[in-house]
Design a protein around this motif. Structure first.
Motif, PDB file in Angstrom:
ATOM      1  N   GLY A 282       0.853  -1.190   0.000  1.00  0.00           N
ATOM      2  CA  GLY A 282       0.000   0.000   0.000  1.00  0.00           C
ATOM      3  C   GLY A 282       0.881   1.229   0.000  1.00  0.00           C
ATOM      4  O   GLY A 282       1.898   1.276   0.682  1.00  0.00           O
TER       5      GLY A 282
ATOM      6  N   ASP B 169      -3.720  10.685  -0.291  1.00  0.00           N
ATOM      7  CA  ASP B 169      -5.094  10.604   0.219  1.00  0.00           C
ATOM      8  C   ASP B 169      -5.056  10.330   1.719  1.00  0.00           C
ATOM      9  O   ASP B 169      -3.997  10.117   2.292  1.00  0.00           O
ATOM     10  CB  ASP B 169      -5.852   9.461  -0.472  1.00  0.00           C
TER      11      ASP B 169
ATOM     12  N   LYS C  90      -3.610   4.973   2.767  1.00  0.00           N
ATOM     13  CA  LYS C  90      -2.768   4.334   1.757  1.00  0.00           C
ATOM     14  C   LYS C  90      -3.645   3.550   0.786  1.00  0.00           C
ATOM     15  O   LYS C  90      -4.774   3.167   1.128  1.00  0.00           O
ATOM     16  CB  LYS C  90      -1.835   3.325   2.436  1.00  0.00           C
ATOM     17  N   THR C  91      -3.105   3.241  -0.366  1.00  0.00           N
ATOM     18  CA  THR C  91      -3.853   2.399  -1.313  1.00  0.00           C
ATOM     19  C   THR C  91      -3.921   0.968  -0.759  1.00  0.00           C
ATOM     20  O   THR C  91      -3.061   0.553   0.019  1.00  0.00           O
ATOM     21  CB  THR C  91      -3.145   2.354  -2.680  1.00  0.00           C
TER      22      THR C  91
ATOM     23  N   ILE D 109      -5.447  -3.333  -9.387  1.00  0.00           N
ATOM     24  CA  ILE D 109      -5.879  -2.605  -8.195  1.00  0.00           C
ATOM     25  C   ILE D 109      -7.330  -2.996  -7.879  1.00  0.00           C
ATOM     26  O   ILE D 109      -8.045  -3.479  -8.761  1.00  0.00           O
ATOM     27  CB  ILE D 109      -5.770  -1.067  -8.370  1.00  0.00           C
TER      28      ILE D 109
ATOM     29  N   GLU E  12      -9.394  -0.760  -6.111  1.00  0.00           N
ATOM     30  CA  GLU E  12     -10.120   0.469  -5.754  1.00  0.00           C
ATOM     31  C   GLU E  12     -10.295   1.288  -7.031  1.00  0.00           C
ATOM     32  O   GLU E  12      -9.799   0.908  -8.086  1.00  0.00           O
ATOM     33  CB  GLU E  12      -9.298   1.316  -4.783  1.00  0.00           C
TER      34      GLU E  12
ATOM     35  N   ARG F  35      -9.742   5.062  -7.131  1.00  0.00           N
ATOM     36  CA  ARG F  35      -9.501   6.462  -6.743  1.00  0.00           C
ATOM     37  C   ARG F  35      -9.151   7.300  -7.970  1.00  0.00           C
ATOM     38  O   ARG F  35      -8.657   6.764  -8.965  1.00  0.00           O
ATOM     39  CB  ARG F  35      -8.342   6.536  -5.747  1.00  0.00           C
TER      40      ARG F  35
ATOM     41  N   GLN G 172      -5.817   7.030 -10.011  1.00  0.00           N
ATOM     42  CA  GLN G 172      -5.077   6.170  -9.079  1.00  0.00           C
ATOM     43  C   GLN G 172      -3.794   5.578  -9.658  1.00  0.00           C
ATOM     44  O   GLN G 172      -2.735   5.632  -9.024  1.00  0.00           O
ATOM     45  CB  GLN G 172      -5.986   5.043  -8.561  1.00  0.00           C
TER      46      GLN G 172
ATOM     47  N   MET H  48      -0.031   6.373  -8.448  1.00  0.00           N
ATOM     48  CA  MET H  48       0.798   5.301  -7.867  1.00  0.00           C
ATOM     49  C   MET H  48       2.129   5.206  -8.608  1.00  0.00           C
ATOM     50  O   MET H  48       3.194   5.071  -7.991  1.00  0.00           O
ATOM     51  CB  MET H  48       0.065   3.947  -7.938  1.00  0.00           C
TER      52      MET H  48
END
Ligand code: URA
Length: 237
Positions: free
Chosen positions: A150, A155, A158-159, A177, A179, A181, A184, A188
């Protein structure tokens, strides 16, 4: 209502083309093959045309291979939108399941089925999305562990753990991934020190972009994919 009217009110095909099409690939009304465009369909009948169920539910599902430069919006003053390529339904109720950035290519589901969209996008479901990406410089190997653990992309949190597979040339990778976001993947990769110059989504859950679907083309979902729709929604379509 006539079968041809029923179908053309929801699928992007002219009545003339539909008449031809029905001869070789009949619609299935309540389980029976029907080639007659004048066949009378009643409220509550189930109509399947080219693998798409457009009877009981009125739901429409497309899989689109989004090209660069196209935005995921109903309207946009400056850019071409998804719906200048994929025809909006007469009811104007089609929308994209999530978004891809203007410069991202790849798999985009388009539907009027809010429950499917919710099932695919709900943060609690963690539906996996896999991207193919390219960077100018070699991707540091440490990024694999960083993403697995992560990463802080600015944000609140963490991811979630993500899987990075760096490909042989070191300048391309597959990233999965769970999610969705804002920007994202871009964020990343910037954090990993390898800014992107190309991004393409190749799968979303079990929906996969096949290599044979050309960039900018779209198609209705196949029967097996309509089964996936059911599975994700957890009910019957
Ligand atoms: N992540 C991005 O940065 N852009 C996209 O379009 C999708 C995921």
């Amino acid at each position: 209502m006539r079968l041809d009217k029923w179908i053309t009110s929801q699928v992007a095909i002219s009545r003339k083309d539909l008449k031809k099409k029905l001869k070789t690939s009949p619609a299935i009304v309540n389980g029976e093959k029907i080639s007659d465009p004048g066949f009378q369909v009643a409220e509550g009948d189930e109509v399947i045309f080219e693998g798409e169920r457009i009877g009981k539910t009125g739901f429409v599902y497309y899989l689109f291979h989004k090209p660069k430069g196209v935005v995921c919006a109903a309207e946009d003053a400056r850019s071409e939108t998804v719906f200048s390529i994929v025809p909006q339904s007469p009811k104007k109720d089609l929308f994209t399941v999530g978004r891809l950035d203007k410069d991202t290519e790849g798999l985009l589901l388009i539907t009027n089925d809010g429950a499917l969209s919710h099932a695919m996008l709900s943060p609690r479901r963690h539906v996996a999305k896999t991207y193919f990406l390219k960077t100018k410089d070699p991707i540091p190997k440490e990024a694999v562990l960083l993403f697995e653990e992560g990463v802080d992309i600015g944000d609140e949190k963490k991811t979630l753990p993500a899987r990075l597979e760096i490909l042989e040339d070191q300048k391309s990778a597959l990233l999965t991934i769970t999610e969705g976001r804002y920007h994202q993947v871009k964020r990343m990769m910037e954090k990993a020190g390898s800014p992107l110059y190309y991004l393409k989504r190749i799968s979303m859950g079990e929906f996969v972009l096949e290599e044979t679907l050309p960039l900018g083309a779209y198609r209705t979902l196949r029967e097996d994919e309509l089964e996936l729709v059911k599975k994700y929604k957890g009910d019957t379509v």
